[in-house]
Design a protein around this motif. Structure first.
Motif, PDB file in Angstrom:
ATOM      1  N   SER A  51       0.844  -1.194   0.000  1.00  0.00           N
ATOM      2  CA  SER A  51       0.000   0.000   0.000  1.00  0.00           C
ATOM      3  C   SER A  51       0.877   1.240   0.000  1.00  0.00           C
ATOM      4  N   LEU A  52       0.254   2.367  -0.301  1.00  0.00           N
ATOM      5  CA  LEU A  52       0.987   3.633  -0.232  1.00  0.00           C
ATOM      6  C   LEU A  52       1.391   3.936   1.208  1.00  0.00           C
ATOM      7  N   ALA A  53       0.582   3.521   2.159  1.00  0.00           N
ATOM      8  CA  ALA A  53       0.931   3.729   3.567  1.00  0.00           C
ATOM      9  C   ALA A  53       2.212   2.962   3.916  1.00  0.00           C
ATOM     10  N   GLU A  54       2.352   1.750   3.410  1.00  0.00           N
ATOM     11  CA  GLU A  54       3.576   0.976   3.651  1.00  0.00           C
ATOM     12  C   GLU A  54       4.766   1.601   2.922  1.00  0.00           C
ATOM     13  N   ARG A  55       4.534   2.120   1.730  1.00  0.00           N
ATOM     14  CA  ARG A  55       5.610   2.794   0.995  1.00  0.00           C
ATOM     15  C   ARG A  55       6.108   3.990   1.798  1.00  0.00           C
ATOM     16  N   ARG A  56       5.180   4.737   2.383  1.00  0.00           N
ATOM     17  CA  ARG A  56       5.573   5.893   3.193  1.00  0.00           C
ATOM     18  C   ARG A  56       6.427   5.463   4.381  1.00  0.00           C
ATOM     19  N   ALA A  92      -0.298   4.469  11.989  1.00  0.00           N
ATOM     20  CA  ALA A  92      -1.684   4.713  11.598  1.00  0.00           C
ATOM     21  C   ALA A  92      -1.864   5.993  10.788  1.00  0.00           C
ATOM     22  N   GLY A  93      -0.788   6.710  10.532  1.00  0.00           N
ATOM     23  CA  GLY A  93      -0.906   7.936   9.746  1.00  0.00           C
ATOM     24  C   GLY A  93       0.327   8.791   9.876  1.00  0.00           C
ATOM     25  N   TRP A  94       0.316   9.906   9.159  1.00  0.00           N
ATOM     26  CA  TRP A  94       1.466  10.806   9.102  1.00  0.00           C
ATOM     27  C   TRP A  94       1.005  12.240   9.245  1.00  0.00           C
ATOM     28  N   GLN A  95       1.811  13.041   9.882  1.00  0.00           N
ATOM     29  CA  GLN A  95       1.553  14.472   9.913  1.00  0.00           C
ATOM     30  C   GLN A  95       1.858  15.032   8.522  1.00  0.00           C
ATOM     31  N   ASP A 151       3.199  -2.833  12.211  1.00  0.00           N
ATOM     32  CA  ASP A 151       1.981  -2.983  11.431  1.00  0.00           C
ATOM     33  C   ASP A 151       1.630  -1.609  10.893  1.00  0.00           C
ATOM     34  N   VAL A 152       1.168  -1.562   9.657  1.00  0.00           N
ATOM     35  CA  VAL A 152       0.789  -0.305   9.019  1.00  0.00           C
ATOM     36  C   VAL A 152      -0.691  -0.388   8.666  1.00  0.00           C
ATOM     37  N   ARG A 153      -1.473   0.527   9.218  1.00  0.00           N
ATOM     38  CA  ARG A 153      -2.905   0.547   8.927  1.00  0.00           C
ATOM     39  C   ARG A 153      -3.401   1.961   9.124  1.00  0.00           C
ATOM     40  N   PRO A 154      -3.899   2.621   8.095  1.00  0.00           N
ATOM     41  CA  PRO A 154      -4.475   3.956   8.281  1.00  0.00           C
ATOM     42  C   PRO A 154      -5.534   3.931   9.383  1.00  0.00           C
TER      43      PRO A 154
END
Length: 185
Positions: free
Chosen positions: A12-17, A98-101, A65-68
């Motif tokens: 996912s893009l979240a994992e890429r980040r 769970a997210g990014w600033q 673990d990466v999860r929005p």
């Protein structure tokens, strides 16, 4: 990742980040995607969970673990708790991303464009480091003070990525950004 010198899988893009942020932080000896699957029992029966990454640092490890945040379901909380227990039993740390600033993330995205090694036949890196050795400078002033202003901005971004220069990542990256030498020690 420039840190490990290898490509790493993500779903996912979240994992890429996350991988990009880990690359910026540096120090990872190894990054393993979906390193294992946990199988455990709950009142509802058998549950399986595969954490997203295991990051090995010298002397420690971090299970991730990466999860929005808006996609985390109640069943996920049980899986995360099991992953945290497994990590603790192995002597590792555990975190759910769970997210990014927005501002730090925007800065990291910009800096990542210059994360690869760069040749420096004009000596711009040492010139830039010298220019901020006594006091911080605004990005635009720093670039303009070099002998090659048209090229200097790319080197500033590379030096920021490699943490040879520093800035406040909570602020927007732009011409008014203060650039300085990182604190050592």
């Amino acid at each position: 990742m420039s840190t490990t010198g290898r490509l790493h899988g993500f779903e996912s893009l979240a994992e890429r980040r996350l991988l990009l942020a880990l690359d910026f932080v540096g120090g990872a000896a190894e990054v393993l995607s979906q390193p294992f699957t946990l199988k455990f029992m709950t009142r509802r029966g058998t549950v399986r969970h595969t954490p997203d990454f295991l990051v090995l640092f010298h002397g420690t490890a971090l299970l991730i673990d990466v999860r929005p945040a808006d996609l985390i379901e109640p069943d996920d909380l049980v899986k995360f708790a099991a992953a945290q227990q497994a990590a603790g039993a192995a002597g590792w740390q555990y975190v759910v991303v769970a997210g990014w600033q927005p501002r730090p993330w925007a800065a990291l995205e910009t800096l990542s464009a210059r994360r690869r090694s760069m040749s420096d036949p004009l000596g711009l890196a040492s010139e830039l480091l010298e220019l901020v050795s006594d006091e911080p400078r605004r990005l635009s002033g720093l670039v303009e003070a070099t002998s090659w202003p048209a090229l200097a901005r790319a080197y500033v971004l590379h030096l920021l990525w490699s943490r040879r220069l520093a800035m406040d990542l909570s602020l927007r990256l732009g011409d008014e950004s203060w650039i300085y030498l990182p604190r050592r020690g």
